[in-house]
Enzyme design. Structure first.
Site, PDB file in Angstrom:
ATOM      1  N   SER A 293      11.703  15.983   7.170  1.00  0.00           N
ATOM      2  CA  SER A 293      12.929  15.287   6.794  1.00  0.00           C
ATOM      3  C   SER A 293      12.900  13.817   7.198  1.00  0.00           C
ATOM      4  CB  SER A 293      14.122  16.020   7.413  1.00  0.00           C
ATOM      5  OG  SER A 293      15.339  15.556   6.910  1.00  0.00           O
ATOM      6  N   ASP A 304       3.860   3.863   2.708  1.00  0.00           N
ATOM      7  CA  ASP A 304       4.010   3.242   1.389  1.00  0.00           C
ATOM      8  C   ASP A 304       3.914   1.715   1.451  1.00  0.00           C
ATOM      9  OD1 ASP A 304       4.207   5.650   0.140  1.00  0.00           O
ATOM     10  OD2 ASP A 304       6.348   5.541  -0.271  1.00  0.00           O
ATOM     11  N   LYS A 318       9.906  18.320   3.420  1.00  0.00           N
ATOM     12  CA  LYS A 318      11.341  18.511   3.149  1.00  0.00           C
ATOM     13  C   LYS A 318      11.898  17.219   2.561  1.00  0.00           C
ATOM     14  CE  LYS A 318      15.802  19.705   5.195  1.00  0.00           C
ATOM     15  NZ  LYS A 318      16.551  18.479   4.888  1.00  0.00           N
TER      16      LYS A 318
END
Length: 553
Positions: A293, A304, A318
């Site tokens: 999460s 990223d 998740k």
């Protein structure tokens, strides 16, 4: 002509709009009728059961079971929270409660203190790990379930209580004042060498970002020039805290995560809003299969933007967002309302619960359907299966004897005895038990049950089971018995064969008696393969740059 041509162009969409609007209205009405009908059936059923069922029923319990069974059909994160459980839920999301500040549990023979948290009433009053709890105020709790004892220890802040415990052979009484307990999101941070700072982030409750910020600032003031952020075993929590933590390391105005759901009011793009602490400091993030999460948002966003090297194992996967919605009578429901997407555009949700409901078994995204996305530097990353690390570290595998010694509480009990006999030890990072201490541990085990099945024994049992079905079993029976005897002989020497492994586990458990949770975490960093690999990246900028460049994948 032009006007004539325009008439049908305008007229046809109007018909479509009216038709679709009527259709949508009808569908909505049908759905509302179905909901009302089924709710009425459910309410009527409970009333009739209460009237006609042969035994007395508990309507609250029965309805709660029914609601939970219904929600289980959706996903594991959509939960009903009745009024009586609201305090526990609030503690999970805020990390706050009022009590003595200690983890309790059963280690055989009754409930005991497993970990007093530093700075709170249990620890400051002198309660220690392995103290058996006999009484809370005047209530005998020696045979009560752990949950009941925990509730007795909690209560309004600034209220007194007394606890009677058994420590070794002594019965001791402690007077405490309950305090507001705020569990730390960062249970430990410190320098692990002259230039490397380490931060353990275990949760994402309120103030998680402030705690990480303070840790970074303090480590830099101590001379840290590079950082390890450890998100292993972090189950996640508040999304806004994850955004703030990412903001510590990337510039203002950058997208961190986007949430998309069925309703417009849950669709939102979260961006960094502050000037970062340090957008250049070399950074490694540790993850594993229990990082989930919010932990995945932090790790994924930093990956990223090619801001950190990720080390460890693939995260949980998740990618769902939950919203808490108030219900009548102070109940609540935590419902999945959206999926989140990190800066590259990927959603890392690993299980398709819609498909799971249809076919009855957990459905994951097949590798062939996982889509490719790109990081800021053009590296390929994929969706649908958690966050994949840039460099993999295999999970540490322990010998069966180690598992058995821990499960049988022999490690725990020996550490407690060691604590009673030794007033102090060296610092957590350098402490290790001596060879003589290990011999004492082996003597401590005499007469204690710690039987276990080795991997070879299990293979032998399987071989013997299948061999019995063969015609030649009698011919090889004696040879199988000889092999089994040799395996058993080797098993007797496992305490020596796996000495270093068992010594490390023992040492970490002993450290917890003197330095509590913080010390146990620090002691565990020694001989940690992920930490060693992280340090190798941080000390070699070229190695890190190679990973973070597009040519690496």
């Amino acid at each position: 002509m032009i006007q004539k041509l325009k008439k049908p162009i305008v007229f046809i969409p109007l018909i479509l709009v009216l038709f679709l609007g009527t259709f949508a209205f009808q569908v909505k009405n049908d759905k509302l009728f179905a909901l009302a009908k089924n709710i009425d059936i459910f309410a009527t059923l409970v009333r009739e059961l209460d009237s006609y069922y042969v035994d007395e029923i508990d309507p609250d319990k029965l309805v709660t079971i029914g609601i939970n069974a219904m929600l289980e059909e959706l996903d594991p994160y959509t939960e009903y929270i009745p009024e009586e459980e609201s305090a526990d839920f609030r503690m999970l999301t805020t990390g706050e409660y009022a009590g003595i500040g200690a983890l309790i549990g059963n280690r055989g023979g009754g409930n005991m203190i497993l970990m007093p948290y530093t700075g709170f009433p249990a620890q400051s009053s002198g309660l220690r790990i392995a103290d058996f709890i006999l009484k809370v105020d005047a209530i005998d709790v020696s045979n009560k379930p752990t949950a009941e004892v925990s509730e007795l220890l909690k209560g309004p802040a600034n209220t007194p209580l007394t606890i009677k415990v058994l420590r070794d052979k002594d019965t001791l009484d402690f007077s405490l004042i309950r305090k507001k307990i705020t569990l730390k999101n960062v249970p430990f941070y410190g320098k692990i060498d002259d230039k490397t700072g380490y931060i353990k982030l275990s949760d994402f409750t309120t103030n998680a970002s402030s705690e990480v910020r303070n840790a970074v600032v303090n480590l830099k003031s101590q001379g840290a020039e590079r950082l390890i952020l450890d998100l292993r075993d972090n189950p996640g929590g508040l999304l806004n805290e994850a955004v703030e933590i990412v903001n510590l390391f990337i510039p203002k105005g950058k997208e961190v995560v986007k949430t998309l759901g069925k309703l417009q009011n849950v669709n939102y793009t979260y961006k960094t809003t502050k000037t970062p602490i340090d957008k250049e400091i070399p950074l490694v993030v540790l993850i594993n299969e229990r990082s989930a999460s919010a932990a995945e948002i932090v790790a994924g966003a930093l990956q990223d933007y090619d801001r950190a090297v990720l080390i460890g194992r693939k995260s949980f996967g998740k990618g769902l967002v939950q919203t808490t919605i108030p219900l009548t009578y102070n109940a609540q429901v935590k419902v999945t309302t959206a999926k989140y997407y990190i800066p590259s555009g990927r959603c890392i949700q690993a299980i398709d619960y819609a498909q799971t409901r249809e076919n009855g078994s957990l459905t994951t995204v097949p590798d062939s359907l996982r889509k490719a996305f790109k990081t800021a530097n053009g590296r390929i990353v994929r969706d649908g299966a958690g966050i994949e690390p840039d460099d993999l570290v295999q999970e540490v595998s322990y010998a069966p004897i180690s598992y058995t010694l821990v499960a049988g509480n022999h490690i725990f009990d020996f550490a407690t005895q060691y604590f009673y006999k030794n007033k102090s030890i060296s610092d957590p990072m350098t402490f290790t038990i001596s060879d003589q201490d290990y011999e004492d541990f082996k003597k401590f085990l005499n007469g204690k049950e710690y039987d276990y099945t080795t991997y070879v024994e299990k293979s032998m049992q399987d071989l013997e089971k299948y061999a019995e079905k063969e015609a030649y079993f009698e011919e090889i029976k004696s040879q199988l018995e000889m092999i089994k005897a040799k395996v058993n002989h080797s098993k007797e020497s496992d305490l020596d064969t796996h000495k270093e492994e068992v010594k490390k586990i023992l040492s970490e458990e002993i450290v917890s008696r003197y330095y509590f949770q913080e010390g146990m975490i620090e002691a565990g960093l020694d001989q940690d393969p992920a930490i060693d690999l992280a340090k190798s990246y941080l000390s070699d900028p070229v190695k890190s740059l190679k990973i973070l460049s597009a040519s690496s994948k």
